[in-house]
Design a protein around this motif. Structure first.
Motif, PDB file in Angstrom:
ATOM      1  N   THR A  75       0.813  -1.101   0.014  1.00 44.66           N
ATOM      2  CA  THR A  75       0.071   0.098   0.031  1.00 44.66           C
ATOM      3  C   THR A  75       0.998   1.306   0.099  1.00 44.66           C
ATOM      4  OG1 THR A  75      -0.259  -0.004   2.385  1.00 44.66           O
ATOM      5  CG2 THR A  75      -1.737  -1.194   1.363  1.00 44.66           C
ATOM      6  N   ILE A  76       0.424   2.234  -0.417  1.00 43.34           N
ATOM      7  CA  ILE A  76       1.045   3.488  -0.589  1.00 43.34           C
ATOM      8  C   ILE A  76       1.173   4.034   0.752  1.00 43.34           C
ATOM      9  CG2 ILE A  76       1.042   5.940  -1.417  1.00 43.34           C
ATOM     10  CD1 ILE A  76      -0.197   4.802  -4.103  1.00 43.34           C
ATOM     11  N   THR A  77       2.325   4.544   1.305  1.00 45.17           N
ATOM     12  CA  THR A  77       2.543   4.885   2.649  1.00 45.17           C
ATOM     13  C   THR A  77       1.914   6.479   2.614  1.00 45.17           C
ATOM     14  OG1 THR A  77       3.960   3.285   3.438  1.00 45.17           O
ATOM     15  CG2 THR A  77       4.127   5.604   4.629  1.00 45.17           C
ATOM     16  N   ASP A  78       2.478   7.326   1.609  1.00 43.98           N
ATOM     17  CA  ASP A  78       2.151   8.648   1.591  1.00 43.98           C
ATOM     18  C   ASP A  78       2.271   9.177   0.253  1.00 43.98           C
ATOM     19  OD1 ASP A  78       1.420  11.195   2.301  1.00 43.98           O
ATOM     20  OD2 ASP A  78       3.455  11.288   3.292  1.00 43.98           O
ATOM     21  N   ILE A  79       1.747  10.256   0.025  1.00 43.47           N
ATOM     22  CA  ILE A  79       2.118  10.902  -1.375  1.00 43.47           C
ATOM     23  C   ILE A  79       2.493  12.410  -1.117  1.00 43.47           C
ATOM     24  CG2 ILE A  79       1.140  11.819  -3.605  1.00 43.47           C
ATOM     25  CD1 ILE A  79       1.224   9.038  -3.693  1.00 43.47           C
ATOM     26  N   SER A  80       3.769  12.485  -1.450  1.00 44.40           N
ATOM     27  CA  SER A  80       4.297  13.943  -0.791  1.00 44.40           C
ATOM     28  C   SER A  80       5.471  14.389  -1.799  1.00 44.40           C
ATOM     29  CB  SER A  80       4.724  13.676   0.567  1.00 44.40           C
ATOM     30  OG  SER A  80       5.001  15.075   1.225  1.00 44.40           O
ATOM     31  N   VAL A  81       6.068  15.525  -1.347  1.00 43.69           N
ATOM     32  CA  VAL A  81       7.043  16.239  -1.931  1.00 43.69           C
ATOM     33  C   VAL A  81       8.627  16.164  -1.182  1.00 43.69           C
ATOM     34  CG1 VAL A  81       5.562  17.808  -3.278  1.00 43.69           C
ATOM     35  CG2 VAL A  81       6.385  18.470  -1.026  1.00 43.69           C
ATOM     36  N   LEU A  82       9.726  16.322  -1.738  1.00 41.71           N
ATOM     37  CA  LEU A  82      10.839  16.593  -0.773  1.00 41.71           C
ATOM     38  C   LEU A  82      10.989  17.931  -0.324  1.00 41.71           C
ATOM     39  CD1 LEU A  82      13.208  15.077  -3.516  1.00 41.71           C
ATOM     40  CD2 LEU A  82      12.528  13.969  -1.339  1.00 41.71           C
ATOM     41  N   GLU A  83      11.592  17.883   0.975  1.00 37.66           N
ATOM     42  CA  GLU A  83      11.761  19.114   1.622  1.00 37.66           C
ATOM     43  C   GLU A  83      12.478  20.145   1.038  1.00 37.66           C
ATOM     44  OE1 GLU A  83      13.885  20.474   5.799  1.00 37.66           O
ATOM     45  OE2 GLU A  83      14.584  18.733   4.924  1.00 37.66           O
ATOM     46  N   ALA A  84      13.492  19.598   0.369  1.00 37.14           N
ATOM     47  CA  ALA A  84      14.550  20.716  -0.332  1.00 37.14           C
ATOM     48  C   ALA A  84      13.792  21.139  -1.834  1.00 37.14           C
ATOM     49  CB  ALA A  84      15.731  20.313  -0.383  1.00 37.14           C
ATOM     50  N   TYR A  85      13.155  20.037  -2.374  1.00 34.46           N
ATOM     51  CA  TYR A  85      12.581  20.504  -3.655  1.00 34.46           C
ATOM     52  C   TYR A  85      11.023  20.174  -3.855  1.00 34.46           C
ATOM     53  CZ  TYR A  85      17.766  19.897  -4.565  1.00 34.46           C
ATOM     54  OH  TYR A  85      19.003  20.105  -4.530  1.00 34.46           O
ATOM     55  N   PRO A  86      10.288  21.075  -3.300  1.00 31.52           N
ATOM     56  CA  PRO A  86       8.829  20.996  -3.322  1.00 31.52           C
ATOM     57  C   PRO A  86       8.046  20.513  -4.422  1.00 31.52           C
ATOM     58  CG  PRO A  86       9.507  23.161  -2.727  1.00 31.52           C
ATOM     59  CD  PRO A  86      10.646  22.465  -2.869  1.00 31.52           C
TER      60      PRO A  86
END
Length: 289
Positions: free
Chosen positions: A87-98
Motif C-alpha cells: 500500500t502507498i504510505t504517503d504521497i508527498s514532496v521533498l523538503e528541499a525540492y517541493p
C-alpha cells in the motif's frame, strides 16, 4: 548495415525474486474445468549456460516437476514478472525540492520489498477499493531512502509532511519519483494521478515480458509411435500375444492379446488386438537367438 547499434539485451534475473510461475490443467480442449491457475515454485526456472559454463543472458529453461505434470491433458503455463502487493504510505514532496512529487513506500510492509535495493525501472499498478486493477500504471524513475520532516508550509504546495533523502538503509521508507508526475504543457494546472495514501498497489519489475505457453501431455510421442509401427515384435502363438520391443534397448513397449471373433457357425468375422494391462516378460534375445 553500418552505423546501426542494437539496444536490446537479454535480462539477467533471479527467478526466486523476479519471476512467478502459474499453471492451469484441463483434460482436453472441450473440458469445462474452471480457468484457475495454480502457483508453481519459481526455482523450476533455471538459467541456461553454454558448453563452457558461462550463463547465457536472458535464456532460461523450465523444468517441469513430474509430480505435477504427470497427467495426459493440456497445461497452460504463465511466467510473468513477480508482482509485490503493498500500500502507498504517503504521497508527498521533498523538503528541499517541493516541486518534486513522489510516492512513499514502506519496505517493511512486505518482505519482498525489503529485498529490492533500487526500485528504479519498476512499474506501479493501481487497484481500486473493490480490488480491481485500474488502467493506470506508472514507471518509477528514481528511488531513495528517506525520512519524514515536519515543515511550516510557506509555499504553494499544500503538503506539510515532507521528506528528506537519506543514505541510511536503516530507514524503511523509500521516496520514489514516477513518470509522468508533472503537468504537461497543454494543461499546466492538472497533475497526473500517481496514487492515494493507503491505496493498494502492485510493484512489478520490467526485466522481461510475460510468457504464456501451452504444453500438451500425451501418451505417445513421435519416437514411441515409430516403435509401435516399426519396432521389433514377437508373436506368441500358444498364448496368442504380440509383444513389441524398442529396437535399440529391446525393452518391452507394449503387449497385446490377439484373437479371431467368429459367428455361431464358426466363420471368422473379425480379428481383434487388445492391449494388455498385465505384461508377460518375454525376453527378446532369448527367443530370437
Amino acid at each position: 548495415m553500418a552505423n546501426l547499434y542494437g539496444t536490446i539485451r537479454g535480462a539477467n534475473i533471479n527467478p526466486a525474486s523476479d519471476a512467478e510461475i502459474f499453471y492451469n490443467y484441463k483434460e482436453d480442449r472441450a473440458s469445462s474445468a474452471e480457468n484457475v491457475f495454480t502457483s508453481l515454485d519459481a526455482s523450476y526456472l533455471q538459467a541456461a549456460t553454454d558448453d563452457e559454463g558461462n550463463v547465457l543472458s536472458g535464456v532460461y529453461s523450465l523444468v517441469l516437476p513430474l509430480g505435477t505434470f504427470n497427467r495426459k491433458g493440456i497445461y497452460t503455463i504463465l511466467i510473468r514478472p513477480k508482482e509485490i502487493e503493498t500500500t502507498i504510505t504517503d504521497i508527498s514532496v521533498l523538503e528541499a525540492y517541493p516541486e518534486v512529487k513522489g510516492v512513499v513506500l514502506n519496505t517493511t510492509s512486505n518482505s519482498d520489498l525489503g529485498n529490492i535495493s533500487d526500485f528504479s525501472g519498476y512499474r506501479i499498478e493501481y487497484y481500486d477499493e473493490d480490488g480491481n486493477k485500474t488502467d493506470t500504471a506508472r514507471l518509477i524513475t528514481s528511488s531513495n531512502f528517506c525520512e519524514p520532516v515536519k515543515v511550516t508550509v510557506t509555499d504553494a504546495y499544500p503538503t506539510s509532511t515532507r521528506y528528506r533523502l537519506t543514505n541510511s538503509s536503516s530507514n524503511s521508507l523509500v521516496f520514489c519519483t514516477v513518470t509522468p508526475s508533472s503537468a504537461n504543457s497543454f494543461n499546466t494546472n492538472a497533475l497526473p494521478f500517481i496514487g492515494n495514501v493507503g491505496q493498494t498497489i502492485h510493484i512489478i519489475n520490467t526485466k522481461f515480458s510475460p510468457v504464456l505457453m501451452e504444453i500438451e501431455m500425451v501418451e505417445n510421442d513421435a519416437d514411441t509411435l515409430a516403435t509401435m509401427i516399426g519396432g521389433d515384435q514377437i508373436r506368441d502363438v500358444d498364448n496368442a500375444t504380440i509383444t513389441t520391443y524398442d529396437h535399440s534397448t529391446k525393452e518391452i513397449t507394449a503387449q497385446y492379446d490377439y484373437f479371431t471373433v467368429k459367428n455361431e457357425f464358426g466363420t471368422p468375422l473379425y480379428e481383434a488386438k487388445v492391449k494388455r494391462d498385465t505384461i508377460d516378460n518375454i525376453d527378446f534375445d532369448s527367443v530370437t537367438e
